[in-house]
Enzyme design. Sequence first.
Site, short mmCIF file in Angstrom:
data_model
loop_
_atom_site.label_atom_id
_atom_site.label_comp_id
_atom_site.label_asym_id
_atom_site.label_seq_id
_atom_site.Cartn_x
_atom_site.Cartn_y
_atom_site.Cartn_z
CB VAL A 91 -0.90 -0.01 1.26
CG1 VAL A 91 -1.76 1.23 1.33
CG2 VAL A 91 -1.76 -1.27 1.28
CB CYS A 92 1.02 4.21 -2.21
SG CYS A 92 1.84 5.81 -2.31
CB VAL A 93 3.84 5.36 2.78
CG1 VAL A 93 4.79 6.16 1.89
CG2 VAL A 93 3.79 5.94 4.18
CB ALA B 160 -1.73 4.57 3.21
#
Length: 130
Positions: free
Chosen positions: A77-79, A82
Amino acid sequence: MKFALQINEGPYQHQASDSAYQFAKAALEKGHEIFRVFFYHDGVNNSTRLTTPPQDDRHIVNRWAELAEQYELDMVVCVAAAQRRGIVDEGEASRNGKDATNIHPKFRISGLGQLVEAAIQADRLVVFGD
């Protein structure tokens, strides 16, 4: 063939997540490999453990988690995406002063470098959603 998948849409407002899931499942059943599944933009909403759809609806988060379990998939998941959408793991919660986490344990938060690596390592990067 080795695939990397990028999912850019959430689980219930667009068919991209369902299409990506069906593609991944079919590819794996045919013996292909999935190097990584990268959730970006609204796609990060596929990773929240708090999703609670009605009983007669599909639970796309659990579907992804079960597929990850069965095939040992790397679900990233892209930080940045997110954080913008309130998806946090223990590390991000601690760094940002949050008192709870909501990411499903089969997913992990990381940066865009993971997407770049996936695109390099895979034979094909398949993008689902806008």
